[in-house]
Design an enzyme around this catalytic site. Structure first.
Site, PDB file in Angstrom:
ATOM      1  N   GLU A   1       0.558  -1.124   0.404  1.00 16.21           N
ATOM      2  CA  GLU A   1      -0.144  -0.531   0.250  1.00 16.21           C
ATOM      3  C   GLU A   1       0.803   0.810   0.389  1.00 16.21           C
ATOM      4  O   GLU A   1       0.476   2.022  -0.434  1.00 16.21           O
ATOM      5  CB  GLU A   1      -0.750  -0.187   1.014  1.00 16.21           C
ATOM      6  CG  GLU A   1      -2.007   1.095   0.788  1.00 16.21           C
ATOM      7  CD  GLU A   1      -3.276   0.838   2.169  1.00 16.21           C
ATOM      8  OE1 GLU A   1      -2.840   0.291   3.096  1.00 16.21           O
ATOM      9  OE2 GLU A   1      -3.579   1.798   2.571  1.00 16.21           O
ATOM     10  N   ASP A   2       1.718   1.324   1.237  1.00 18.02           N
ATOM     11  CA  ASP A   2       2.573   2.310   0.594  1.00 18.02           C
ATOM     12  C   ASP A   2       3.528   2.722  -0.066  1.00 18.02           C
ATOM     13  O   ASP A   2       5.034   3.470  -0.145  1.00 18.02           O
ATOM     14  CB  ASP A   2       3.403   2.600   1.793  1.00 18.02           C
ATOM     15  CG  ASP A   2       2.800   2.802   3.795  1.00 18.02           C
ATOM     16  OD1 ASP A   2       1.306   2.790   3.400  1.00 18.02           O
ATOM     17  OD2 ASP A   2       2.899   1.979   4.710  1.00 18.02           O
TER      18      ASP A   2
END
Ligand code: MN
Length: 494
Positions: free
Chosen positions: A75-76
């Site tokens: 996600e990051d």
């Protein structure tokens, strides 16, 4: 503080291969998050470390623990999916992706339709392990909520934890996780009620412990005399949030609640459980209606124990819980212990242990899975596979059978809306009325007074409700409907 050795020590089956996976994930996560800080200023890595540690404590398998370490990397954008697959394989990446997807779900209007929201959450997770990683992730977030700068957000996260996350942990029978989530969220969700509950518990539990200690001493002697071997006795203090919920049911009157502190007796066999119950009732008089046999009749989440509440004879009332050590660990770990078995590819299921019906169905279903993509189905969540959960623009969740259309949705919201559909949007885009809905869709119906159902709609309805309403409309407006047909055409989208 954050040494991988700590995790390996907790792990249930730390063979060479498992240690290697976990260590590799630890290192990758450590490097990936090395520059990141949390809102509180703590190193970000502490968050994923704690998530992995919780999973290890729940006896989850190495791949799940690895996914716990890596759950925020995709996600990051810290590691690419391709690199993750190369390093950790498809199964770990499947878990990470599942957790990421689940994190994107928004719980608009949490106070409404919470049961449907829980189901949506479970249906989206697809895999038990994804669900448990997400719960472990939430546990650390709620433990460190103090560092969150916005008071409004702290409250929202805490309420969401109580409404969505802890009931799921409960449903999965993971009592420890449920209790930890609730007790960490409670002070932020309802600060005043928390203070009051804490005071009540402190006063009451002091008195109760005095009675308990006396009962315990008498009982220990008696158990030895009756030759009950390996019996251990212990206290359990009622969890704060579960006490609060019970207080609400009893006008906040703590004197109505007998299990603020309970005596817990753990023995080795089911037979001993009943013998101990007999011994107790032979010494002390039980309160009528308070004897509960959750061994013969387990709770829906699988919880098993014998409960009884007794008059101590000197003014006290004490609850006693009796169980085997197996039941004890089951109550703490729930389904988590079954999943560890599965991930280790152990062909044995959980032995002779009695499982909740829905877990049994799940395990049976898994046995029949064959063919390709097997690991994806391995621990797949099946109990909502016939349902879809969609949102109204306000955030209410509507629970429909699979393959339902916009027409079904409209009638599920309100008959008037169904009877006056003019057009519809799914996820902000115009969509034809026969569109089949999928999990998480946001559906908006545009109504017009002049718009009406046509018999053609019946081809696109899945729910009996919609079918019935359309037929009823036709019956009532049959002749009118025919006359209007050329007009209606203008409103039809297909
Ligand atoms: Mn996280």
């Amino acid at each position: 503080m954050t040494d991988v050795k700590e995790i390996i020590e907790i792990m249930k089956s730390p063979n060479k291969k498992n240690i290697e996976i976990v260590t590799k994930a630890y290192n990758a996560a450590f490097n990936a998050h090395s520059m990141q800080k949390r809102l509180s200023g703590e190193p970000y890595f502490e968050h994923v470390f704690d998530t992995a540690r919780t999973l290890a404590k729940l006896s989850m398998g190495a791949k799940t623990i690895a996914a716990g370490f890596l759950h925020d990397t995709l996600e990051d954008g810290l590691i690419t999916k391709d690199d993750l697959i190369k390093e950790f394989g498809e199964e770990v990446v499947f878990l990470i992706e599942g957790v990421t997807k689940l994190g994107k779900l928004e719980y608009k209007g949490v106070e409404r339709h919470v049961e449907s929201l829980r189901k949506l959450f479970i249906a989206t997770a697809q895999d038990m392990r994804v669900l448990i990683i997400r719960l472990a992730d939430r546990l650390h977030n709620i433990k460190t909520l103090k560092g969150h700068p916005s008071e409004e957000k702290r409250r929202r996260i805490a309420i969401e934890t109580l409404e969505i996350f802890s009931p799921i942990a409960n449903r999965l029978g993971i009592g420890k996780l449920k209790g930890d989530l609730e007790d960490n969220a409670f002070p932020y969700a309802y600060p005043e009620e928390y203070k009051k509950t804490k005071e009540l518990l402190n006063t009451k539990s002091k008195v109760n412990k005095k009675y308990l200690e006396k009962v315990r001493r008498t009982l220990q002697k008696e158990l030895a005399k009756q030759d009950i071997k390996d019996a251990t006795t212990d206290y359990r203090i009622k969890r704060m949030y579960s006490l609060y919920k019970k207080l609400l049911l009893n006008n906040m009157d703590i004197d109505e609640i007998y299990d603020t502190v309970a005596l817990r007796i753990v023995v080795s066999t089911v037979g001993d459980c009943y013998r101990v119950l007999g011994i107790i009732h032979n010494i002390w008089r039980p309160l009528p209606g308070k004897i509960k046999d959750y061994i013969a009749n387990p709770k829906p989440n699988g919880y098993q124990s014998l409960h009884t509440t007794i008059f101590t004879g000197d003014g006290g009332i004490v609850e006693i819980q009796i169980r085997t050590s197996e039941m004890h660990s089951e109550a703490e770990h729930g389904i988590a212990s079954h999943l560890a078995y599965k991930e280790a590819q152990n062909k044995k299921t959980a032995g002779a242990k009695k499982e909740p019906v829905w877990i049994k169905q799940l395990l049976d279903w898994q046995k029949n899975v064959t063919g390709t993509g097997e690991f994806l189905n391995n621990l797949k969540i099946d109990f909502f596979k016939d349902r879809v959960f969609v949102f109204t623009p306000k955030g209410d969740v509507i629970d429909l059978p699979e393959d339902s259309s916009i027409i079904d949705f409209a009638y599920a919201v309100h008959t008037y809306i169904g009877n006056h559909i003019s057009s519809a949007k799914v996820n902000c885009k115009m969509a034809s009325l026969n569109t089949k809905l999928t999990n998480g869709d946001i559906v908006e119906i545009i109504t017009k007074e002049s718009a009406h159902p046509t018999s053609k709609w019946l081809k696109y309805t899945k729910t009996t409700l919609a079918t019935k309403r359309i037929r009823a409309y036709e019956a009532e407006n049959g002749s009118k409907l025919k006359n209007l047909l050329p007009n209606i055409g203008r409103h039809r989208l297909f």
